[in-house]
Enzyme design. Structure first.
Site, short mmCIF file in Angstrom:
data_model
loop_
_atom_site.label_atom_id
_atom_site.label_comp_id
_atom_site.label_asym_id
_atom_site.label_seq_id
_atom_site.Cartn_x
_atom_site.Cartn_y
_atom_site.Cartn_z
N TRP A 203 -24.19 -7.44 -12.89
CA TRP A 203 -23.52 -8.41 -12.02
C TRP A 203 -24.14 -8.32 -10.64
O TRP A 203 -24.27 -7.24 -10.08
CB TRP A 203 -22.01 -8.14 -11.92
CG TRP A 203 -21.40 -9.04 -10.88
CD1 TRP A 203 -21.15 -10.37 -11.00
CD2 TRP A 203 -21.03 -8.68 -9.54
NE1 TRP A 203 -20.66 -10.87 -9.81
CE2 TRP A 203 -20.57 -9.86 -8.90
CE3 TRP A 203 -21.05 -7.49 -8.82
CZ2 TRP A 203 -20.13 -9.87 -7.58
CZ3 TRP A 203 -20.61 -7.50 -7.49
CH2 TRP A 203 -20.15 -8.68 -6.89
N GLU B 97 -23.10 -10.95 -16.19
CA GLU B 97 -21.73 -11.34 -15.79
C GLU B 97 -21.76 -12.45 -14.74
O GLU B 97 -22.31 -12.27 -13.65
CB GLU B 97 -20.99 -10.11 -15.23
CG GLU B 97 -19.57 -10.43 -14.77
CD GLU B 97 -18.84 -9.20 -14.24
OE1 GLU B 97 -19.45 -8.11 -14.16
OE2 GLU B 97 -17.65 -9.34 -13.90
N LYS C 182 -19.89 -15.46 -12.19
CA LYS C 182 -18.75 -15.50 -11.28
C LYS C 182 -18.66 -16.90 -10.68
O LYS C 182 -19.66 -17.61 -10.57
CB LYS C 182 -18.95 -14.46 -10.18
CG LYS C 182 -17.71 -14.20 -9.34
CD LYS C 182 -17.84 -12.88 -8.59
CE LYS C 182 -16.64 -12.66 -7.67
NZ LYS C 182 -16.62 -11.31 -7.12
N ASP D 19 -15.59 -12.20 -17.28
CA ASP D 19 -14.58 -11.52 -16.46
C ASP D 19 -13.45 -12.52 -16.22
O ASP D 19 -13.68 -13.63 -15.74
CB ASP D 19 -15.21 -11.08 -15.13
CG ASP D 19 -14.24 -10.30 -14.24
OD1 ASP D 19 -13.11 -10.79 -14.04
OD2 ASP D 19 -14.62 -9.23 -13.74
N HIS E 211 -13.17 -14.48 -12.97
CA HIS E 211 -14.36 -15.17 -12.45
C HIS E 211 -14.43 -16.64 -12.80
O HIS E 211 -15.51 -17.21 -12.90
CB HIS E 211 -15.62 -14.46 -12.93
CG HIS E 211 -15.81 -13.13 -12.28
ND1 HIS E 211 -16.95 -12.40 -12.38
CD2 HIS E 211 -14.99 -12.41 -11.48
CE1 HIS E 211 -16.84 -11.27 -11.70
NE2 HIS E 211 -15.65 -11.26 -11.15
N HIS F 277 -14.52 -8.39 -19.26
CA HIS F 277 -13.93 -7.65 -18.15
C HIS F 277 -12.50 -8.17 -18.06
O HIS F 277 -12.26 -9.24 -17.51
CB HIS F 277 -14.69 -7.90 -16.84
CG HIS F 277 -15.82 -6.95 -16.64
ND1 HIS F 277 -16.52 -6.86 -15.46
CD2 HIS F 277 -16.34 -6.00 -17.46
CE1 HIS F 277 -17.45 -5.91 -15.57
NE2 HIS F 277 -17.36 -5.38 -16.78
N ASP G 5 -10.07 -13.91 -7.28
CA ASP G 5 -10.52 -12.78 -8.09
C ASP G 5 -9.98 -11.47 -7.52
O ASP G 5 -10.72 -10.63 -7.05
CB ASP G 5 -12.07 -12.79 -8.07
CG ASP G 5 -12.67 -11.67 -8.88
OD1 ASP G 5 -12.07 -11.29 -9.89
OD2 ASP G 5 -13.75 -11.18 -8.49
N ASP H 27 -8.31 -8.93 -8.88
CA ASP H 27 -8.41 -7.70 -9.67
C ASP H 27 -7.12 -6.89 -9.70
O ASP H 27 -7.15 -5.66 -9.52
CB ASP H 27 -9.58 -6.85 -9.18
CG ASP H 27 -10.93 -7.49 -9.51
OD1 ASP H 27 -11.27 -7.54 -10.69
OD2 ASP H 27 -11.62 -7.96 -8.59
N ASP I 296 -11.55 -4.44 -15.74
CA ASP I 296 -12.07 -4.57 -14.37
C ASP I 296 -10.95 -4.96 -13.42
O ASP I 296 -10.70 -6.15 -13.20
CB ASP I 296 -13.23 -5.59 -14.32
CG ASP I 296 -13.94 -5.59 -12.97
OD1 ASP I 296 -13.60 -4.74 -12.12
OD2 ASP I 296 -14.84 -6.42 -12.78
C1 RNT Z 1 -17.34 -8.30 -9.36
C2 RNT Z 1 -17.49 -8.07 -10.83
C3 RNT Z 1 -17.99 -6.73 -11.21
C4 RNT Z 1 -17.37 -5.61 -10.42
C5 RNT Z 1 -17.76 -4.25 -10.91
C6 RNT Z 1 -17.39 -3.19 -9.94
O1 RNT Z 1 -16.71 -9.46 -9.06
O2 RNT Z 1 -16.29 -8.34 -11.48
O3 RNT Z 1 -17.82 -6.54 -12.58
O4 RNT Z 1 -15.98 -5.71 -10.38
O5 RNT Z 1 -19.08 -4.25 -11.24
ZN ZN Z 2 -16.22 -7.84 -13.58
#
Ligand code: RNT
Ligand code: ZN
Length: 412
Positions: A179, A220, A222, A253, A256, A280, A288, A290, A320
């Protein structure tokens, strides 16, 4: 309700709880190391996470050293039924040396490999393309400056080699997830040039042939990040095309995408074009953010798709999220158990009955059954799973989480 009564309640619907418990025990979850220290890592040179990702909060007990992080992980794994994996980021190296990102080697991760082997934990890996002076522009592999691109390409190559050695040492493929934060705060004039540079850099990073039994690369995407609101170079379309053309895994993810998109719906769509998928699992709130994953509709739908589309065998489930306002170890345990609970619920659905109703266009039965199932005794089956794997549930679990947190809250 006890397990035996739950078992017969499910048997009434032709659902075999024993088969579900056995299947669940075979699904490893790759727990992310970065929940334990707010994405700080153990490099001597860097600090804040950067790259548009941000852990907020200052709860006591943040792991400050690899030993503290491993102790926290050991506790968390002991509270999670089954055998799982650890998703390590390159910035979590464990060494007295201070290699720059383009100098890291397998030896800098040796203590992690030894520890993982001693505990039967499989390792996954990630190059770290943020929290570094050469990433301050939010441009890495797509930077217009060749010198900066080359620096990050070298980092990526080394990470792949490290991941391959981890995979060889542990006897299961190490998933190496790429990523990058690359993007523009304001509307760019030449998106194509930036995307062409990202593609060329990825190609350069991934040219070396590697044994799939040891390492598999994932990319990955986003939608946007803080500071890259106008354009993310590695968007979903970019990486979906890249993964299909180049044969990498695609990492989805859950944080994302646009907040109204259903990520569970994407699984079957991309699975027709890809061999393997990396997830993720996360919980975006407005952005985003988390947040720790809940046993929410989003996660339940994701698990249901994995089971109904028979994708468990070719999907790697990684987590994640990072929340520094609560006990970090409790966050790991709660989030990972929620992923497992969601999978268990999916495994306990009368899939054959539901699929035949749908094929027969009998949407009334589909709706009646899914609604009736919301009242089924999933909790009793989960408690049985936890107990069989020697992990506590309910108030006993909360006591354990509290007492571990109390034991680390004196950390400076
Ligand atoms: C960031 C991505 C990525 C990170 C990690 C720490 O937006 O989601 O995966 O969260 O690599
Ligand atoms: Zn991620």
């Amino acid at each position: 309700m006890g397990y035996q009564s739950a078992k017969s309640a499910f048997a009434d619907w032709n659902v075999d709880t024993e088969a579900a418990l056995d299947r669940l025990a075979t699904v490893p979850i790759s727990m992310h190391c970065w929940q334990g220290d707010d994405v700080v890592g153990f490099e001597t040179r860097s600090g804040a996470s950067g790259g548009g990702i941000q852990a907020t909060g200052n709860h006591p007990g943040r792991a400050r050293t690899p030993d503290e992080l491993r102790a926290d992980l050991e506790f968390a794994y002991a509270m999670i039924p089954g055998q799982h994996r650890l998703n390590l980021h390159a910035m979590y190296l464990d060494t007295d040396a201070s290699p720059d990102r383009d100098e890291i080697a397998f030896s800098h991760f040796a203590p992690w490999v030894d520890w993982a082997q001693a505990h039967g934990i499989g390792l996954d890996f990630n190059p770290t393309f943020f929290a570094h002076a050469k990433a301050d522009d939010n441009l890495t592999l797509s930077h217009p400056d060749k010198g900066i691109r080359d620096f990050w390409i070298e980092h990526g190559r080394r990470c792949r080699d490290i991941a391959a050695q981890m995979g060889a040492a542990q006897g299961s493929a190490c998933i190496n997830n790429i990523w990058v934060p690359d993007g523009y705060k304001d509307t760019p004039i030449d998106r194509m040039a930036a995307r062409a540079r990202l593609e060329a850099s990825l190609d350069a990073m991934l040219t070396k042939p590697q044994d799939k039994a040891h390492v598999r690369d994932a990319v990955e995407s986003k939608l946007f990040g803080i500071g890259v609101e106008a354009c993310t170079i590695g968007s979903h379309e970019f990486y979906m095309g890249y993964a299909i053309r180049k044969g990498t895994l695609l990492c989805l993810d859950m944080g994302h995408f646009h907040p109204t998109e259903n990520i569970a719906d994407k699984l079957s769509a991309v699975a027709l074009s890809l061999d393997e998928i990396l997830l993720h699992v996360s919980r975006p709130m407005r952005w985003d953010s988390d947040h720790v994953i809940l046993l929410s509709d989003d996660i339940l739908q994701m698990a249901q798709e994995l089971v109904s589309a028979d994708l468990l065998g070719r999907t790697h489930i990684g987590l994640d999220f990072f929340d520094a306002t609560i006990s970090r170890t409790a966050a790991w345990v709660i989030g990972t158990r929620n992923m497992q609970k969601a999978l268990l619920r999916a495994l306990l659905m009368p899939m054959d009955m539901l699929k035949s109703a749908e094929t027969a266009l009998d949407y009334t039965t589909r709706l009646m059954v899914t609604e009736e199932f919301k009242d089924m005794p999933f909790g009793a089956v989960w408690d049985e799973f936890a107990e069989r794997h020697g992990t506590p549930s309910g108030r006993a679990l909360i006591r354990e989480l509290d007492s571990y947190q109390a034991s680390v809250s004196g950390r400076g």
